[in-house]
Write a protein that holds these residues in place. Structure first.
Motif, PDB file in Angstrom:
ATOM      1  N   ALA A  35       1.201  77.154 -37.171  1.00 13.51           N
ATOM      2  CA  ALA A  35       2.076  76.599 -38.194  1.00 13.51           C
ATOM      3  C   ALA A  35       3.118  77.614 -38.640  1.00 13.51           C
ATOM      4  O   ALA A  35       2.870  78.796 -38.705  1.00 13.51           O
ATOM      5  CB  ALA A  35       1.257  76.165 -39.407  1.00 13.51           C
ATOM      6  N   SER A  36       4.283  77.104 -39.002  1.00 12.95           N
ATOM      7  CA  SER A  36       5.336  77.953 -39.538  1.00 12.95           C
ATOM      8  C   SER A  36       4.895  78.566 -40.851  1.00 12.95           C
ATOM      9  O   SER A  36       4.237  77.942 -41.664  1.00 12.95           O
ATOM     10  CB  SER A  36       6.600  77.121 -39.766  1.00 12.95           C
ATOM     11  N   SER A  37       5.254  79.817 -41.061  1.00 12.36           N
ATOM     12  CA  SER A  37       4.936  80.440 -42.340  1.00 12.36           C
ATOM     13  C   SER A  37       6.101  81.315 -42.799  1.00 12.36           C
ATOM     14  O   SER A  37       5.936  82.467 -43.152  1.00 12.36           O
ATOM     15  CB  SER A  37       3.657  81.271 -42.231  1.00 12.36           C
ATOM     16  N   SER A  38       7.300  80.747 -42.744  1.00 12.27           N
ATOM     17  CA  SER A  38       8.496  81.450 -43.187  1.00 12.27           C
ATOM     18  C   SER A  38       8.625  82.792 -42.496  1.00 12.27           C
ATOM     19  O   SER A  38       8.696  83.847 -43.110  1.00 12.27           O
ATOM     20  CB  SER A  38       8.457  81.647 -44.710  1.00 12.27           C
ATOM     21  N   SER A  39       8.597  82.756 -41.191  1.00 15.51           N
ATOM     22  CA  SER A  39       8.519  83.990 -40.422  1.00 15.51           C
ATOM     23  C   SER A  39       9.760  84.848 -40.529  1.00 15.51           C
ATOM     24  O   SER A  39       9.702  86.050 -40.353  1.00 15.51           O
ATOM     25  CB  SER A  39       8.264  83.650 -38.948  1.00 15.51           C
ATOM     26  N   GLY A  40      10.916  84.261 -40.769  1.00 14.64           N
ATOM     27  CA  GLY A  40      12.123  85.058 -40.859  1.00 14.64           C
ATOM     28  C   GLY A  40      12.371  85.843 -39.586  1.00 14.64           C
ATOM     29  O   GLY A  40      12.571  87.044 -39.606  1.00 14.64           O
ATOM     30  N   THR A  41      12.338  85.186 -38.452  1.00 17.42           N
ATOM     31  CA  THR A  41      12.415  85.836 -37.155  1.00 17.42           C
ATOM     32  C   THR A  41      13.620  86.758 -37.035  1.00 17.42           C
ATOM     33  O   THR A  41      14.743  86.381 -37.314  1.00 17.42           O
ATOM     34  CB  THR A  41      12.495  84.782 -36.041  1.00 17.42           C
ATOM     35  N   ALA A  42      13.386  87.972 -36.562  1.00 17.21           N
ATOM     36  CA  ALA A  42      14.461  88.933 -36.355  1.00 17.21           C
ATOM     37  C   ALA A  42      14.940  88.857 -34.928  1.00 17.21           C
ATOM     38  O   ALA A  42      14.178  88.625 -34.010  1.00 17.21           O
ATOM     39  CB  ALA A  42      13.959  90.339 -36.675  1.00 17.21           C
ATOM     40  N   SER A  43      16.226  89.040 -34.723  1.00 15.83           N
ATOM     41  CA  SER A  43      16.786  89.013 -33.381  1.00 15.83           C
ATOM     42  C   SER A  43      16.730  90.408 -32.783  1.00 15.83           C
ATOM     43  O   SER A  43      17.756  91.061 -32.576  1.00 15.83           O
ATOM     44  CB  SER A  43      18.225  88.497 -33.425  1.00 15.83           C
ATOM     45  N   ALA A  44      15.510  90.878 -32.539  1.00 17.20           N
ATOM     46  CA  ALA A  44      15.325  92.245 -32.087  1.00 17.20           C
ATOM     47  C   ALA A  44      15.969  92.479 -30.733  1.00 17.20           C
ATOM     48  O   ALA A  44      16.471  93.564 -30.445  1.00 17.20           O
ATOM     49  CB  ALA A  44      13.832  92.576 -32.034  1.00 17.20           C
ATOM     50  N   SER A  45      15.979  91.444 -29.870  1.00 11.94           N
ATOM     51  CA  SER A  45      16.514  91.623 -28.531  1.00 11.94           C
ATOM     52  C   SER A  45      18.022  91.832 -28.541  1.00 11.94           C
ATOM     53  O   SER A  45      18.595  92.318 -27.574  1.00 11.94           O
ATOM     54  CB  SER A  45      16.155  90.417 -27.653  1.00 11.94           C
ATOM     55  N   GLN A 102      -6.347  86.667 -39.704  1.00 14.57           N
ATOM     56  CA  GLN A 102      -6.316  85.939 -40.971  1.00 14.57           C
ATOM     57  C   GLN A 102      -5.442  86.667 -41.988  1.00 14.57           C
ATOM     58  O   GLN A 102      -4.641  86.058 -42.705  1.00 14.57           O
ATOM     59  CB  GLN A 102      -7.744  85.787 -41.519  1.00 14.57           C
ATOM     60  N   LYS A 103      -5.607  87.998 -42.040  1.00 13.81           N
ATOM     61  CA  LYS A 103      -4.824  88.775 -42.994  1.00 13.81           C
ATOM     62  C   LYS A 103      -3.347  88.760 -42.615  1.00 13.81           C
ATOM     63  O   LYS A 103      -2.470  88.663 -43.488  1.00 13.81           O
ATOM     64  CB  LYS A 103      -5.350  90.210 -43.044  1.00 13.81           C
ATOM     65  N   PHE A 104      -3.060  88.847 -41.335  1.00  5.98           N
ATOM     66  CA  PHE A 104      -1.679  88.821 -40.873  1.00  5.98           C
ATOM     67  C   PHE A 104      -1.037  87.470 -41.178  1.00  5.98           C
ATOM     68  O   PHE A 104       0.119  87.403 -41.619  1.00  5.98           O
ATOM     69  CB  PHE A 104      -1.632  89.121 -39.376  1.00  5.98           C
ATOM     70  N   GLN A 105      -1.790  86.400 -40.955  1.00  6.02           N
ATOM     71  CA  GLN A 105      -1.282  85.054 -41.248  1.00  6.02           C
ATOM     72  C   GLN A 105      -0.887  84.941 -42.719  1.00  6.02           C
ATOM     73  O   GLN A 105       0.171  84.411 -43.059  1.00  6.02           O
ATOM     74  CB  GLN A 105      -2.348  84.009 -40.910  1.00  6.02           C
ATOM     75  N   ALA A 106      -1.742  85.459 -43.590  1.00  6.31           N
ATOM     76  CA  ALA A 106      -1.447  85.394 -45.023  1.00  6.31           C
ATOM     77  C   ALA A 106      -0.256  86.269 -45.380  1.00  6.31           C
ATOM     78  O   ALA A 106       0.585  85.888 -46.210  1.00  6.31           O
ATOM     79  CB  ALA A 106      -2.678  85.831 -45.817  1.00  6.31           C
ATOM     80  N   ALA A 107      -0.134  87.414 -44.740  1.00 10.05           N
ATOM     81  CA  ALA A 107       0.942  88.346 -45.061  1.00 10.05           C
ATOM     82  C   ALA A 107       2.307  87.830 -44.627  1.00 10.05           C
ATOM     83  O   ALA A 107       3.334  88.243 -45.181  1.00 10.05           O
ATOM     84  CB  ALA A 107       0.670  89.697 -44.410  1.00 10.05           C
ATOM     85  N   LEU A 108       2.347  86.933 -43.657  1.00  9.53           N
ATOM     86  CA  LEU A 108       3.623  86.422 -43.156  1.00  9.53           C
ATOM     87  C   LEU A 108       4.412  85.668 -44.223  1.00  9.53           C
ATOM     88  O   LEU A 108       5.625  85.502 -44.098  1.00  9.53           O
ATOM     89  CB  LEU A 108       3.386  85.509 -41.946  1.00  9.53           C
ATOM     90  N   THR A 109       3.739  85.202 -45.260  1.00  9.54           N
ATOM     91  CA  THR A 109       4.426  84.478 -46.329  1.00  9.54           C
ATOM     92  C   THR A 109       4.995  85.425 -47.382  1.00  9.54           C
ATOM     93  O   THR A 109       5.693  84.992 -48.290  1.00  9.54           O
ATOM     94  CB  THR A 109       3.471  83.487 -47.026  1.00  9.54           C
ATOM     95  N   GLY A 110       4.687  86.715 -47.277  1.00  3.86           N
ATOM     96  CA  GLY A 110       5.171  87.683 -48.254  1.00  3.86           C
ATOM     97  C   GLY A 110       5.864  88.850 -47.583  1.00  3.86           C
ATOM     98  O   GLY A 110       6.418  88.728 -46.492  1.00  3.86           O
ATOM     99  N   SER A 111       5.815  90.002 -48.233  1.00  2.00           N
ATOM    100  CA  SER A 111       6.512  91.185 -47.723  1.00  2.00           C
ATOM    101  C   SER A 111       5.561  92.306 -47.325  1.00  2.00           C
ATOM    102  O   SER A 111       6.000  93.339 -46.822  1.00  2.00           O
ATOM    103  CB  SER A 111       7.493  91.703 -48.781  1.00  2.00           C
ATOM    104  N   ASP A 112       4.261  92.121 -47.559  1.00  2.00           N
ATOM    105  CA  ASP A 112       3.287  93.173 -47.276  1.00  2.00           C
ATOM    106  C   ASP A 112       2.824  93.091 -45.832  1.00  2.00           C
ATOM    107  O   ASP A 112       1.678  92.772 -45.529  1.00  2.00           O
ATOM    108  CB  ASP A 112       2.085  93.048 -48.225  1.00  2.00           C
ATOM    109  N   LEU A 113       3.751  93.378 -44.930  1.00  2.00           N
ATOM    110  CA  LEU A 113       3.464  93.292 -43.502  1.00  2.00           C
ATOM    111  C   LEU A 113       3.283  94.686 -42.916  1.00  2.00           C
ATOM    112  O   LEU A 113       3.904  95.646 -43.377  1.00  2.00           O
ATOM    113  CB  LEU A 113       4.608  92.589 -42.767  1.00  2.00           C
ATOM    114  N   PRO A 114       2.489  94.805 -41.860  1.00  2.00           N
ATOM    115  CA  PRO A 114       2.380  96.082 -41.165  1.00  2.00           C
ATOM    116  C   PRO A 114       3.579  96.274 -40.235  1.00  2.00           C
ATOM    117  O   PRO A 114       4.348  95.336 -39.987  1.00  2.00           O
ATOM    118  CB  PRO A 114       1.088  95.922 -40.373  1.00  2.00           C
TER     119      PRO A 114
END
Length: 453
Positions: A35-45, A102-114
């Motif tokens: 499911a989408s979770s506001s990923s804010g995909t970056a155009s790294a390529s 699970q933790k990564f999935q939850a973090a995708l909706t916020g800013s506390d990402l690794p």
């Protein structure tokens, strides 16, 4: 099919889609969905990496696979000697791969990402499909990673739509382990069975030998064991859980493989471990098991008998080995500066000396070709010849079935089918029919719309 030839269908785009009601049910019991979770995909390529300055900190989410906390602490010591401009921190993000996801999935909706996240073979694809991971094919060379040095099959496991979505870190294959004393008492040759048919001939001899074992053969259960390991039996019989995106979970040959392993239990040749089959084998409860390469060091420490190991048995269709474990991915939501710093640390981890050190101290596969033949690994092979079995067996690896690793909940559905048959004596047709329906439903709701977008 060797993993070096692994190419996913070139269909669709890495779009976002809502999670269907059926998928919600599966996701609730088996972890993150697509499911989408506001990923804010970056155009790294599209980033000009030559103009990017790495950030001064890298946060790494890990579960310290293979009890590797001390190893990862040593990595930090080595890193800090020459890289004082970038601080690296390992964070315990869970006790296993599922908890990290699970933790990564939850973090995708916020800013506390690794900046780096460890994702297992059954988790990375859904994040790549949703555009939540940064493509690495341009980023890695920009950071000085020699991608050609990765073992091709292990590196290719993370490819989709011409992009690279992760790199191998803690990778393993299943290996056949046996108790040499029990083998000798049963009058068996000092080697593993070359085929399941040969093993079937040996099991009554082990059963009658009075070894004191609870059973000649121990079966594992749970995610990371039952479905992963037993692909070998299915493939050896010419079957598969899926043919690319066509789900064949309840196909005739899968049912035959299920019935075959169930017959081991009904005849008293095998029992299902109540905890972990590798640990029980090390304690002498079984004469043989199939367990992860990563179990070797623990088995050798626990066993008060001489341990042998061998390639997995083959079937009429051949001898095939699934790869497993996890690799590091870079979240798409991180800034180019953070992504470049993360990739710079990946370059450090991919150095042959560091790769060999990790393998030496955890039992996981050396993921670079240079490490396989390094002085460190040669010393490991000399001290622990059993370790080289898994390295040699890499020639027989096969890409895992999409139904297990690319469909949300597919691993859990197939594990449940195995356990219903092995533990409850459920008819294979019923158990695998339910799994087929679940996997089909999850694929239709959560994967197919993204592939066709």
């Amino acid at each position: 099919m060797n993993t070096s030839s692994f190419v996913l269908p070139r269909r669709g785009v890495l779009g976002l889609a809502g999670l269907g009601a059926a998928g919600l049910g599966l996701a609730a019991c088996s972890g993150p969905s697509t499911a989408s979770s506001s990923s804010g995909t970056a155009s790294a390529s599209a980033t000009d990496w030559s103009k990017v300055t790495p950030a001064d900190k890298v946060t790494v989410w890990t579960n310290h696979p293979g009890s590797s906390q001390a190893v990862e602490a040593e990595f930090l010591n080595r890193w800090n000697k020459d890289n004082s401009d970038i601080k690296v921190e390992f964070v315990t993000a869970g006790s296993n791969y599922d908890e990290i996801s699970q933790k990564f999935q939850a973090a995708l909706t916020g800013s506390d990402l690794p900046d780096l996240v460890l994702l297992s073979d059954v988790w990375w694809f859904r994040y790549a499909l949703n555009g939540q991971l940064a493509p690495l094919q341009d980023l890695l060379p920009a950071a000085g990673v020699d991608t050609s040095n990765y073992q091709k099959g292990l590196y290719a496991d993370y490819q989709y739509e011409g992009s690279q979505w992760a790199v191998p870190y803690c990778r393993s294959t299943p290996v056949f382990y046996y108790n040499k004393a029990h083998w000798a008492k049963a009058g068996l040759p000092d080697r593993g069975p070359q085929t399941w048919s040969e093993f079937e001939e040996w099991l009554p001899k082990l059963q009658a030998a009075g070894t004191g074992a609870q059973a000649p053969y121990g079966l594992g259960k749970g995610t990371g064991n039952a479905s992963w390991i037993h692909q070998n039996v299915i493939w050896g019989m010419g079957g598969a859980l899926s043919e690319e995106w066509t789900m064949t979970v309840d196909s005739e040959k899968v049912l035959a493989a299920s019935d075959y392993l169930r017959s081991y239990i009904t005849q008293g040749w095998a029992a299902v471990s109540s905890s972990d089959q590798a640990s029980d084998f090390g304690a002498g409860l079984y004469s043989s098991v199939i367990g992860s390469t990563g179990s070797l060091s623990g088995i050798l420490k626990a066993a008060n008998f001489e341990v042998g190991n061998a390639f997995l048995p083959g079937g009429p269709a051949g001898q095939f080995v699934p790869t497993g474990g996890a690799g590091f991915a870079v979240p798409a939501k991180r800034s180019p500066e953070q992504q470049l710093a993360a990739a710079t640390f990946l370059a450090f981890l991919a150095e042959d000396d560091n790769t060999a050190y990790f393998s030496q101290n955890t039992g996981y596969m050396p993921v670079t070709t240079g490490a396989v033949n390094s002085a460190t690994m040669q010393q490991v092979y000399a001290q622990t010849p059993l370790f080289k079995t898994a390295v040699d067996q890499l020639a027989n690896t096969r890409t895992q079935d999409y139904a297990r690793v690319f469909v949300p909940g597919g691993d859990q559905s197939t594990v449940t089918a195995w356990e219903k048959v092995m533990l409850q004596g459920a008819p294979s047709k019923d158990a695998w029919g339910t799994a087929q329906a679940e996997v089909e439903q999850a694929y239709t709701a959560d994967v197919e719309p993204l592939l066709d977008a």
